[in-house]
Each structure stands twice: as C-alpha cells, then as structure tokens.
Scaffold this active site. Sequence first.
Site, PDB file in Angstrom:
ATOM      1  N   GLU A   1       0.843  -1.198   0.000  1.00  0.00           N
ATOM      2  CA  GLU A   1       0.000   0.000   0.000  1.00  0.00           C
ATOM      3  C   GLU A   1       0.882   1.252   0.000  1.00  0.00           C
ATOM      4  O   GLU A   1       1.773   1.384   0.834  1.00  0.00           O
ATOM      5  CB  GLU A   1      -0.918   0.001   1.226  1.00  0.00           C
ATOM      6  CG  GLU A   1      -1.851  -1.207   1.308  1.00  0.00           C
ATOM      7  CD  GLU A   1      -2.941  -1.228   0.228  1.00  0.00           C
ATOM      8  OE1 GLU A   1      -3.108  -0.213  -0.479  1.00  0.00           O
ATOM      9  OE2 GLU A   1      -3.616  -2.272   0.094  1.00  0.00           O
TER      10      GLU A   1
ATOM     11  N   CYS B   1      -6.800  -1.507   8.708  1.00  0.00           N
ATOM     12  CA  CYS B   1      -5.528  -1.518   7.974  1.00  0.00           C
ATOM     13  C   CYS B   1      -5.146  -0.094   7.575  1.00  0.00           C
ATOM     14  O   CYS B   1      -4.072   0.404   7.906  1.00  0.00           O
ATOM     15  CB  CYS B   1      -5.655  -2.403   6.739  1.00  0.00           C
ATOM     16  SG  CYS B   1      -5.915  -4.138   7.164  1.00  0.00           S
TER      17      CYS B   1
ATOM     18  N   HIS C   1      -0.752  -5.762   2.586  1.00  0.00           N
ATOM     19  CA  HIS C   1      -1.875  -6.697   2.680  1.00  0.00           C
ATOM     20  C   HIS C   1      -1.422  -8.070   2.185  1.00  0.00           C
ATOM     21  O   HIS C   1      -0.706  -8.156   1.184  1.00  0.00           O
ATOM     22  CB  HIS C   1      -3.052  -6.226   1.811  1.00  0.00           C
ATOM     23  CG  HIS C   1      -4.026  -5.372   2.550  1.00  0.00           C
ATOM     24  ND1 HIS C   1      -4.315  -4.069   2.185  1.00  0.00           N
ATOM     25  CD2 HIS C   1      -4.795  -5.633   3.639  1.00  0.00           C
ATOM     26  CE1 HIS C   1      -5.222  -3.581   3.028  1.00  0.00           C
ATOM     27  NE2 HIS C   1      -5.522  -4.503   3.916  1.00  0.00           N
TER      28      HIS C   1
END
Length: 197
Positions: free
Chosen positions: A86, A150, A169
């Site tokens: 991410e 998250c 992730h």
Amino acid sequence: MSDEEKKKTVLVTGFGPFGEHTVNASWVAVQELGQKTIPGVIIEIQEIPVVYETVKKQVPQLWEDLNPELVIHVGVSKEANAITLEQQAHNEGYKRLDVLKTCPSNNCCVEGAEECLVSSINMEKVCSDVNGSGLKVKAVVSHDPGRYLCDFSYFVSLHIDRSKSAFVHVPPLGKPYTGLELADGLEQVILSMLSQI
C-alpha cells in the site's frame, strides 16, 4: 558500538481475528517472519487487535518504545492474491465497525491532519524487488488500503513518520500461499525497504 547496537530494529505488526478471519493470515505470516534471522536486523513483532481505540494508543506507544528504523503493518485482505504494497492511507471515512462494534469519533483517524498521506518508500521499487527475487510469492502495488483498521493503522504511522512507514496486505492462508511463503515475501519486503531508508 556493539553488533546489537548497529542492528536496525524493524517493527512488524499483524492483526488479531475479525469477521470470517478467525485465524488472521497477517498474524500467522508475521509470527513466521519473527522466527527468521535477517542479518543486521532485529525483528520486533506485535499482534494488534482489530479495535480503532487500541490502534490509536498502541501504535504510537510502539514507535516510542522501540524507535524503529522501519514500521510495517501487515493485514489480511480477502481480495488479495499477492503481497499487496500500500502506497498511501486515508484520514477519514472510517464507518465500518471494529470487533468491539465501535467507530472512531467523526469517522476520522487524526483530527486536523490532511486527508491522505503517502509513504516516501517507493512501493513500485519494493514490488519489483520482490517479483525479481525468485520467491514463489508475487507482489503488487495498491493505492487503497480499504478504510478499515488496515488503512487506519497505516495512517497513524504515516502521521508519525512517513519516511519509514509501510503497509502490506496479504491474502488469506492457502489462497494461494502458506504462512511461511508469505513470511519469505515479507523478509524480501523488509530488505528492499531498508535499502531505501
């Protein structure tokens, strides 16, 4: 300076169970990673409950206690089928209830902070390092960590220091990787990120 003092501390967190994830693949992978020896690196692992209030308190405390060179939060995503790096996190839009059935006040992570924070770690570079490593796991880059714990935990860390914060992730276990294969991928992620810091 002793060898221990020269080592770089890397904090890696995984999440506890929530919803259908009675065993959270992120924590399984992080525990496997914790068994590894990476030269020059001290890996500190921590399980974090899927609770906004706890994340808000615990994550800054870990930064303070450990003074890490790098912080990587790891979470599970049923949409993922690769290690998903991410690049950024969001401050607002947290309406999904945590395991205690609560949301943050104003559905916001850090009052008064900007809406989006971007890690200064180049995830495209990390991605190509992982994919070129010869490991079974593959990596992809994402720009939407999903407006849940998250995204929330990532924003907390980026707000502390975006030059050494990351979020990864992982897919659920067996879809398609084992915990150990995910840990191998995370080890490569760490080496690549440390080379940028």
